[in-house]
Design a protein around this motif. Structure first.
Motif, PDB file in Angstrom:
ATOM      1  N   TRP A  50     -18.411 -30.705   5.199  1.00  0.00           N
ATOM      2  CA  TRP A  50     -18.553 -32.038   5.799  1.00  0.00           C
ATOM      3  C   TRP A  50     -17.536 -33.025   5.225  1.00  0.00           C
ATOM      4  O   TRP A  50     -16.913 -33.791   5.963  1.00  0.00           O
ATOM      5  N   PHE A  51     -17.340 -32.984   3.907  1.00  0.00           N
ATOM      6  CA  PHE A  51     -16.538 -34.006   3.243  1.00  0.00           C
ATOM      7  C   PHE A  51     -15.115 -33.577   2.904  1.00  0.00           C
ATOM      8  O   PHE A  51     -14.355 -34.363   2.323  1.00  0.00           O
ATOM      9  N   ASN A  52     -14.729 -32.367   3.241  1.00  0.00           N
ATOM     10  CA  ASN A  52     -13.376 -31.911   2.915  1.00  0.00           C
ATOM     11  C   ASN A  52     -12.630 -31.472   4.162  1.00  0.00           C
ATOM     12  O   ASN A  52     -13.211 -30.870   5.065  1.00  0.00           O
ATOM     13  N   LYS A  53     -11.344 -31.747   4.183  1.00  0.00           N
ATOM     14  CA  LYS A  53     -10.498 -31.312   5.290  1.00  0.00           C
ATOM     15  C   LYS A  53      -9.978 -29.908   5.019  1.00  0.00           C
ATOM     16  O   LYS A  53     -10.213 -29.321   3.959  1.00  0.00           O
ATOM     17  N   TYR A  54      -9.212 -29.399   5.984  1.00  0.00           N
ATOM     18  CA  TYR A  54      -8.765 -28.013   5.921  1.00  0.00           C
ATOM     19  C   TYR A  54      -8.007 -27.711   4.630  1.00  0.00           C
ATOM     20  O   TYR A  54      -8.180 -26.628   4.053  1.00  0.00           O
ATOM     21  N   GLU A  55      -7.149 -28.634   4.156  1.00  0.00           N
ATOM     22  CA  GLU A  55      -6.314 -28.353   2.985  1.00  0.00           C
ATOM     23  C   GLU A  55      -7.155 -27.986   1.768  1.00  0.00           C
ATOM     24  O   GLU A  55      -6.861 -27.004   1.071  1.00  0.00           O
ATOM     25  N   VAL A  56      -8.204 -28.745   1.504  1.00  0.00           N
ATOM     26  CA  VAL A  56      -9.073 -28.454   0.356  1.00  0.00           C
ATOM     27  C   VAL A  56      -9.860 -27.170   0.607  1.00  0.00           C
ATOM     28  O   VAL A  56     -10.024 -26.325  -0.281  1.00  0.00           O
ATOM     29  N   VAL A 116      -9.937 -23.776  -1.889  1.00  0.00           N
ATOM     30  CA  VAL A 116     -11.153 -23.195  -2.454  1.00  0.00           C
ATOM     31  C   VAL A 116     -11.311 -21.747  -1.995  1.00  0.00           C
ATOM     32  O   VAL A 116     -11.667 -20.857  -2.794  1.00  0.00           O
ATOM     33  N   MET A 117     -11.043 -21.486  -0.724  1.00  0.00           N
ATOM     34  CA  MET A 117     -11.131 -20.113  -0.213  1.00  0.00           C
ATOM     35  C   MET A 117     -10.142 -19.200  -0.934  1.00  0.00           C
ATOM     36  O   MET A 117     -10.460 -18.042  -1.256  1.00  0.00           O
ATOM     37  N   THR A 118      -8.964 -19.709  -1.232  1.00  0.00           N
ATOM     38  CA  THR A 118      -7.957 -18.905  -1.933  1.00  0.00           C
ATOM     39  C   THR A 118      -8.436 -18.523  -3.326  1.00  0.00           C
ATOM     40  O   THR A 118      -8.263 -17.386  -3.778  1.00  0.00           O
ATOM     41  N   VAL A 119      -9.057 -19.468  -4.028  1.00  0.00           N
ATOM     42  CA  VAL A 119      -9.596 -19.175  -5.365  1.00  0.00           C
ATOM     43  C   VAL A 119     -10.681 -18.104  -5.280  1.00  0.00           C
ATOM     44  O   VAL A 119     -10.695 -17.137  -6.068  1.00  0.00           O
ATOM     45  N   LEU A 120     -11.594 -18.237  -4.317  1.00  0.00           N
ATOM     46  CA  LEU A 120     -12.679 -17.264  -4.175  1.00  0.00           C
ATOM     47  C   LEU A 120     -12.147 -15.893  -3.761  1.00  0.00           C
ATOM     48  O   LEU A 120     -12.675 -14.861  -4.200  1.00  0.00           O
ATOM     49  N   VAL A 121     -11.096 -15.872  -2.931  1.00  0.00           N
ATOM     50  CA  VAL A 121     -10.477 -14.590  -2.578  1.00  0.00           C
ATOM     51  C   VAL A 121      -9.877 -13.938  -3.821  1.00  0.00           C
ATOM     52  O   VAL A 121      -9.946 -12.715  -4.002  1.00  0.00           O
ATOM     53  N   GLY A 122      -9.286 -14.759  -4.690  1.00  0.00           N
ATOM     54  CA  GLY A 122      -8.760 -14.223  -5.936  1.00  0.00           C
ATOM     55  C   GLY A 122      -9.844 -13.556  -6.768  1.00  0.00           C
ATOM     56  O   GLY A 122      -9.633 -12.477  -7.341  1.00  0.00           O
TER      57      GLY A 122
END
Length: 446
Positions: free
Chosen positions: A152-158, A162-168
């Motif tokens: 809700w509070f974050n746009k695509y860039e953020v 976060v998804m990149t960190v979790l994929v790592g």
């Protein structure tokens, strides 16, 4: 110009005039990481573990074929968005009202049931890691609310970061486990040969593994994430294709690593696990017995990363698609400016700030909480299974239609290889759809 039906023709082009081709560079990678993280859920990992447990390395080739099939689907979706400047739903709507009816029924029922499943899947590893903090339902509600607030509070860039960190985290955990179980490399190489197991229903099991590698509706969401990244014209085509290959190379590593774990840890010891998310909890117990509690806890962290990326990925991607559907429906009968600029509107972040985006976020979060406490309604689960099975053939066959017609500029229409891969995907998913429908307990439905 447009034809009188409102369908785009090959003479229409996206309004963006900046078409200088970008060199395919690793620094642009992003949407592919998102689609890989969202598409590989706990259920995919369990299915691969079970395949390794039942057949050893025999179906390794099928897992790789599954990645190649999904590459073709995601590439086609991304190519539509970039070559036309329009979103995928805009393309579907040009094929007739039946696509709208299917999409609406699908996202309403699918979202309601999937929301509960995603929250429960994310809660399981948290409860196992912190057993004395909250019960499973409370963890599930917490996961859903955290996902809601985050998207809700974050746009695509953020969201992408976060998804990149979790994929790592997912990558490190799965590769560590694959190395830890010491795979038999000669047997693994033999598994690259297309051989069917000598078992009953081996063809259907093989097709199921191919079809289950890496995502359903997230494949359609890929084009939306491409636009959200800021890629809106054909200058980004090479970048998108590299990004897409990275996505399914990453997916392939996850799947192959878990097949190694299934083949070495379960198949060799003749151990079976349950299907669904609870199979991963069983695997945690086996890992603790074999390698100690540290490895088991490390795996639970990876399990949570796998489940939670699927949750927030769907919360973002499918809400983006729903917002685009509502925007197009509301613009019906107005000038074609909205249609021409639909990809740019996604890129601008306008869709993420819209009330339909947030309304669907709420739909994915709060109604499913009721299912967590009251149980899932039997008839709805059957409809959910049928609609979910029908979506991938719908996606594959409509992409064939769109990318071979005047709706797509001539130079970006399907070639022989693209048509062959999409036709293969459509046929594969149609067979799996028929099997899924056949296997439903229809006698109890009525």
């Amino acid at each position: 110009m447009a034809d009188t039906t409102g369908n785009p023709t090959d003479t229409e082009a996206p309004s963006d005039t900046n078409r200088t081709p970008r060199r395919s560079s690793w620094r642009y990678i992003g949407p592919g990481i998102v689609v890989a993280a969202t598409g590989v859920g706990a259920g995919d990992l369990v299915a691969t573990l079970i395949a390794g447990s039942n057949f050893g390395y025999t179906l390794l080739w099928a897992a790789i074929v599954g990645c190649l099939v999904k590459i073709s689907l995601a590439e086609a979706a991304g190519r539509w968005h970039l070559s036309t400047g329009r979103t995928l739903f805009d393309g579907w709507a040009s094929l007739g009202r039946w696509t709208t009816y299917f999409f609406v029924v699908y996202v309403v029922i699918w979202g309601f049931v999937y929301g509960a499943a995603a929250m429960s899947s994310s809660a399981l590893p948290l409860q196992a890691l912190f057993p004395d903090v909250m019960d499973l339902k409370a963890w599930a509600v917490a996961c859903g609310l955290v996902g809601l607030v985050f998207v809700w509070f974050n746009k695509y860039e953020v969201f992408e970061k976060v998804m990149t960190v979790l994929v790592g985290v997912m990558f490190v955990v799965t590769v560590y486990l694959a190395i830890r179980v010491t795979p038999n490399l000669p047997d693994a190489l033999a598994g690259l040969l297309p051989v069917l197991p000598d078992e009953k229903d081996s063809i259907l099991n093989t097709l199921g593994l191919i079809g289950g590698v890496g995502g359903t509706i997230t494949l359609a969401a890929y084009g939306y994430w491409v636009n959200a990244k800021g890629w809106t014209n054909t200058g980004w085509m090479k970048v998108m294709r590299l990004d897409n290959r990275v996505a399914y190379a990453t997916t392939g590593i996850f799947v192959i690593a878990m097949l190694f774990v299934g083949a070495e840890l379960l198949h060799s010891a003749n151990v079976s696990i349950a299907s669904g998310d609870k199979g991963l909890i069983q695997l945690t117990d086996i890992l603790e017995n074999e390698y100690g509690s540290a490895t088991a806890k490390f795996f639970l962290i990876g399990f949570f990363a796998t489940s939670f990326t699927s949750l927030i990925g769907v919360w973002h991607g499918v809400s983006l698609m729903f917002a685009d559907f509502v925007a197009r429906y509301r613009s019906k009968g107005e000038s074609t400016g909205e249609k021409v600029a639909s990809g740019e509107r996604v890129a601008s972040g306008e869709r993420e700030r819209s009330w339909p985006f947030r309304a669907y976020l709420l739909w994915l979060t709060f109604p499913p909480i009721v299912l967590l406490f009251q149980g899932e309604p039997f008839r709805l689960i059957i409809l959910y299974g049928v609609l979910g099975a029908a979506f991938l053939p719908f996606l594959a066959l409509t992409l064939v239609w769109l990318l071979n017609s005047s709706r797509t500029p001539r130079e970006w229409r399907n070639g022989l290889l693209s048509n062959a891969m999409l036709a293969l995907a459509g046929l594969l998913f149609l067979v799996l759809c028929v099997k899924q429908i056949w296997d439903q307990p229809w006698a109890d439905f009525f």
